[in-house]
Design a protein around this motif. Sequence first.
Motif, mmCIF file in Angstrom:
data_model
loop_
_atom_site.group_PDB
_atom_site.id
_atom_site.type_symbol
_atom_site.label_atom_id
_atom_site.label_comp_id
_atom_site.label_asym_id
_atom_site.label_seq_id
_atom_site.Cartn_x
_atom_site.Cartn_y
_atom_site.Cartn_z
ATOM 1 N N PRO A 69 0.826 -1.210 0.000
ATOM 2 C CA PRO A 69 0.000 0.000 0.000
ATOM 3 C C PRO A 69 0.859 1.258 0.000
ATOM 4 O O PRO A 69 1.913 1.313 0.637
ATOM 5 C CB PRO A 69 -0.809 -0.126 1.295
ATOM 6 C CG PRO A 69 -0.003 -1.035 2.165
ATOM 7 C CD PRO A 69 0.666 -1.994 1.233
ATOM 8 N N THR A 70 0.428 2.255 -0.723
ATOM 9 C CA THR A 70 1.108 3.544 -0.755
ATOM 10 C C THR A 70 0.128 4.628 -0.354
ATOM 11 O O THR A 70 -1.089 4.434 -0.366
ATOM 12 C CB THR A 70 1.660 3.842 -2.161
ATOM 13 O OG1 THR A 70 0.570 3.844 -3.096
ATOM 14 C CG2 THR A 70 2.675 2.796 -2.582
ATOM 15 N N ILE A 71 0.643 5.776 0.003
ATOM 16 C CA ILE A 71 -0.201 6.854 0.519
ATOM 17 C C ILE A 71 -1.108 7.405 -0.579
ATOM 18 O O ILE A 71 -0.739 7.450 -1.750
ATOM 19 C CB ILE A 71 0.651 7.981 1.119
ATOM 20 C CG1 ILE A 71 1.546 8.615 0.045
ATOM 21 C CG2 ILE A 71 1.493 7.456 2.268
ATOM 22 C CD1 ILE A 71 2.238 9.863 0.516
ATOM 23 N N GLU A 72 -2.314 7.796 -0.168
ATOM 24 C CA GLU A 72 -3.280 8.359 -1.109
ATOM 25 C C GLU A 72 -3.954 9.608 -0.569
ATOM 26 O O GLU A 72 -4.302 10.506 -1.334
ATOM 27 C CB GLU A 72 -4.349 7.317 -1.459
ATOM 28 C CG GLU A 72 -3.814 6.092 -2.182
ATOM 29 C CD GLU A 72 -4.908 5.090 -2.489
ATOM 30 O OE1 GLU A 72 -6.066 5.350 -2.088
ATOM 31 O OE2 GLU A 72 -4.616 4.063 -3.122
ATOM 32 N N GLN A 73 -4.159 9.661 0.764
ATOM 33 C CA GLN A 73 -4.925 10.770 1.326
ATOM 34 C C GLN A 73 -4.462 11.045 2.752
ATOM 35 O O GLN A 73 -3.848 10.192 3.396
ATOM 36 C CB GLN A 73 -6.412 10.428 1.335
ATOM 37 C CG GLN A 73 -6.722 9.160 2.104
ATOM 38 C CD GLN A 73 -8.171 8.723 1.953
ATOM 39 O OE1 GLN A 73 -8.949 9.373 1.285
ATOM 40 N NE2 GLN A 73 -8.527 7.620 2.584
ATOM 41 N N PRO A 74 -4.751 12.247 3.271
ATOM 42 C CA PRO A 74 -4.376 12.564 4.656
ATOM 43 C C PRO A 74 -5.060 11.629 5.643
ATOM 44 O O PRO A 74 -6.219 11.254 5.474
ATOM 45 C CB PRO A 74 -4.852 14.015 4.823
ATOM 46 C CG PRO A 74 -4.869 14.567 3.434
ATOM 47 C CD PRO A 74 -5.297 13.413 2.555
ATOM 48 N N TYR A 75 -4.320 11.259 6.670
ATOM 49 C CA TYR A 75 -4.816 10.335 7.687
ATOM 50 C C TYR A 75 -5.075 11.049 9.015
ATOM 51 O O TYR A 75 -6.088 10.820 9.675
ATOM 52 C CB TYR A 75 -3.795 9.221 7.871
ATOM 53 C CG TYR A 75 -3.960 8.386 9.115
ATOM 54 C CD1 TYR A 75 -4.979 7.449 9.232
ATOM 55 C CD2 TYR A 75 -3.080 8.527 10.190
ATOM 56 C CE1 TYR A 75 -5.122 6.671 10.376
ATOM 57 C CE2 TYR A 75 -3.206 7.755 11.333
ATOM 58 C CZ TYR A 75 -4.227 6.838 11.431
ATOM 59 O OH TYR A 75 -4.362 6.075 12.562
ATOM 60 N N ALA A 76 -4.166 11.919 9.414
ATOM 61 C CA ALA A 76 -4.307 12.631 10.687
ATOM 62 C C ALA A 76 -3.452 13.884 10.636
ATOM 63 O O ALA A 76 -2.498 13.981 9.863
ATOM 64 C CB ALA A 76 -3.894 11.747 11.860
ATOM 65 N N THR A 77 -3.801 14.844 11.484
ATOM 66 C CA THR A 77 -3.060 16.099 11.565
ATOM 67 C C THR A 77 -2.605 16.327 13.000
ATOM 68 O O THR A 77 -3.417 16.283 13.929
ATOM 69 C CB THR A 77 -3.924 17.286 11.111
ATOM 70 O OG1 THR A 77 -4.330 17.084 9.753
ATOM 71 C CG2 THR A 77 -3.142 18.590 11.217
ATOM 72 N N VAL A 78 -1.308 16.520 13.160
ATOM 73 C CA VAL A 78 -0.733 16.840 14.467
ATOM 74 C C VAL A 78 -0.592 18.357 14.538
ATOM 75 O O VAL A 78 0.197 18.947 13.792
ATOM 76 C CB VAL A 78 0.640 16.158 14.641
ATOM 77 C CG1 VAL A 78 1.218 16.484 16.013
ATOM 78 C CG2 VAL A 78 0.517 14.659 14.446
ATOM 79 N N LYS A 79 -1.357 18.985 15.422
ATOM 80 C CA LYS A 79 -1.392 20.436 15.512
ATOM 81 C C LYS A 79 -0.484 20.911 16.645
ATOM 82 O O LYS A 79 -0.595 20.452 17.776
ATOM 83 C CB LYS A 79 -2.825 20.907 15.738
ATOM 84 C CG LYS A 79 -3.773 20.544 14.597
ATOM 85 C CD LYS A 79 -5.180 21.044 14.846
ATOM 86 C CE LYS A 79 -6.110 20.679 13.685
ATOM 87 N NZ LYS A 79 -7.495 21.145 13.906
ATOM 88 N N LEU A 80 0.394 21.846 16.305
ATOM 89 C CA LEU A 80 1.372 22.346 17.268
ATOM 90 C C LEU A 80 0.980 23.689 17.865
ATOM 91 O O LEU A 80 1.582 24.124 18.838
ATOM 92 C CB LEU A 80 2.743 22.471 16.596
ATOM 93 C CG LEU A 80 3.301 21.178 15.989
ATOM 94 C CD1 LEU A 80 4.644 21.439 15.347
ATOM 95 C CD2 LEU A 80 3.417 20.096 17.043
ATOM 96 N N GLY A 81 0.032 24.387 17.296
ATOM 97 C CA GLY A 81 -0.424 25.648 17.859
ATOM 98 C C GLY A 81 -0.042 26.848 17.023
ATOM 99 O O GLY A 81 0.686 26.758 16.040
ATOM 100 N N LYS A 82 -0.566 27.994 17.445
ATOM 101 C CA LYS A 82 -0.317 29.233 16.715
ATOM 102 C C LYS A 82 1.116 29.707 16.938
ATOM 103 O O LYS A 82 1.714 29.473 17.985
ATOM 104 C CB LYS A 82 -1.288 30.320 17.170
ATOM 105 C CG LYS A 82 -2.750 30.044 16.826
ATOM 106 C CD LYS A 82 -3.631 31.199 17.274
ATOM 107 C CE LYS A 82 -5.089 30.937 16.890
ATOM 108 N NZ LYS A 82 -5.973 32.057 17.324
#
Length: 651
Positions: free
Chosen positions: A288-301
């Motif tokens: 399998p290869t990547i196709e779409q976003p899975y998750a977002t790690v948010k670090l802040g403003k």
Amino acid sequence: MPTNDNDTNSKNGQSQLTIPSADVVRLVQAFLTESGLHESCRVLQHESGVGQAGMTETASYHSRTSTDYQHSPWYAWATSGQWGTVLSRLRWIDASRARLDEGLRAAVHQMAVLELADQGEYELAYAAYRLVQPLLAGSHATDQDLGPDAAAPESIPVTRASLVEQLLAQLAALRAKSNASPKALPDDYYGYRQTTPQARREFLGQALTDAVPIQPKDRLVSLLQQALKWQIYTGELPKIQQHWPANDSKTKGKKRKRVFDLVLGTSHVDPVVVGETNDSSLLPLQEPTIEQPYATVKLGKHVTATAAVFLPPTSDGSGSCSLVTGSSDGLIEIWDPVSKYSALRTNDLPYQAKDELLGMDASISALAVSNDGTLLAGADLQGTVQVWRVDTGKCLRSMLAHSTSISALAFSPDASHVLTASRDGTAREFGLRTSRMLKEFQGHASYVNICGYVVSVTHLLVVTGSADGTVRIFDGKTSETLRILKPKSLGLRVSEVNTSLLADEQSDDSAASPSIQTVLFLHTPAHTMVVVPRGRRAFLVAISSGIVLRTFEGEGASDGTNVFVAACASVSNRVLYIVQEDGSCCVFDTTTGERIRTVADFASQSAYASKDPKSTAILEISALVHHPIKPLVGAYCSDKIQKKGQLVLWK
């Protein structure tokens, strides 16, 4: 923590243990004996002239305390009078590896001869005596044979040969008398004060048990298993685990298994049969290869991601690999995979649960993790390196490694050293025991962007990539430059397959040799690396020769306006991801060099847009990281014009 920083007592950055070749032969002998291949063991002993180090452990005898003599095979053979078995086993025991002196060997031979005569086998006893007479003549009788007076200073030492000859003559004369009992024995025949034959047997059985070590079972197999574990720990062997594709309707419920060929040193993914289909778009490697976003790690403003690395799999084999991020505010955070990396890992990291995050005084510029996942190293823009324990958050080392920003970090395979790359054009190695610099790797004319260790057949190598367009390969022990590679990735004369990248074989064309962005060290094919310049072509290169084995061509303009900026490889090394300047991600099959697909909106989905709503500029991806097991790729941008800092995982 590691205990050896002394390079004079180490090789390839690792402590060395010298193993005599004879011990290897003894391990094989023990394995053959345990496997019931006694004739093969005998032939090996005869051909090599190497004796065994001891007896092979039996199921009924595992300890060596004084109360366990009755469980010893030596004691059992001796007390039952099986001297033939005892002597045949003693023949192949190496006296230098056991406490088996010539006196004990002679005492055993003496007992065997005396018991033969006692049983009426006079001719056989005399024949055996003549065979072992040289051994008996070189050993003196002890007080067990003659009593304590025999050891007095004024006494004349009696050899076992003369004692046995005298006892045999006395026995023959005694039993020759007409009125003598057929079981009559001379005085002190078996020892001082008429020792009984059984008491003498028990004494010799205990002496043999004390003298001959008991070898633990399955020693060779255990060492081989430990060797494989060590190679996995140092990164020479990949961590191959079973993988089940998730959230995929076509392959749901189907098992896909990664297999490593121990002989050839390659890995592959078994095909997955998905019904009856003639869909030619399925990948030949079926990974399998990547196709779409899975998750977002948010670090802040007002914060940007500046470094990221995945921790190795947990010991329970669940495949849970935490994500570690470093940011422009100097904080290092460990994210929980159970929450799809949306929350910090607090269930087993108490310091994060208390909001006591790891951090440095300046923006984080690089991160590295040891192969076993216990140590985490971070570097900042001020040239400082710190090392923490992941489980406790305790800072173990803090050192000023460079006077300028550090761009890359790497642990040595055994985690005893840390390697740094800096904008001052050098790479340095530091020992974690003393926090002092051990070596400096020089020669680059510009920033060093990449550094890493490579375990080769004969050397531990250090590889660096620089903005001067070269890759340097150093001897990890002497810091001597072994090879300089200068790939051409711009213009019309780009490097081709089967050509050499050695700098002395190419003209000095700096425009055709752009900055080295990434160097990926592969386990499959073995001893190779992918060199990714800031150009339109990347290269699979043999580390030992610098020969180009395969090329990876970018998509877009051939004039070099759409160049590579970041790259990573899948855990199986079968898939290569390279992001281009226009924000697209090219997916390559490393076995063929073929571009499988292109994810066009990769950068636009991985980074927040500019603060300026009228801006249409595509933010450049700073780096890619691949999950150690799953087909997840993380991408982040360090550009400060972002609205918010984040790292996006693709699946």
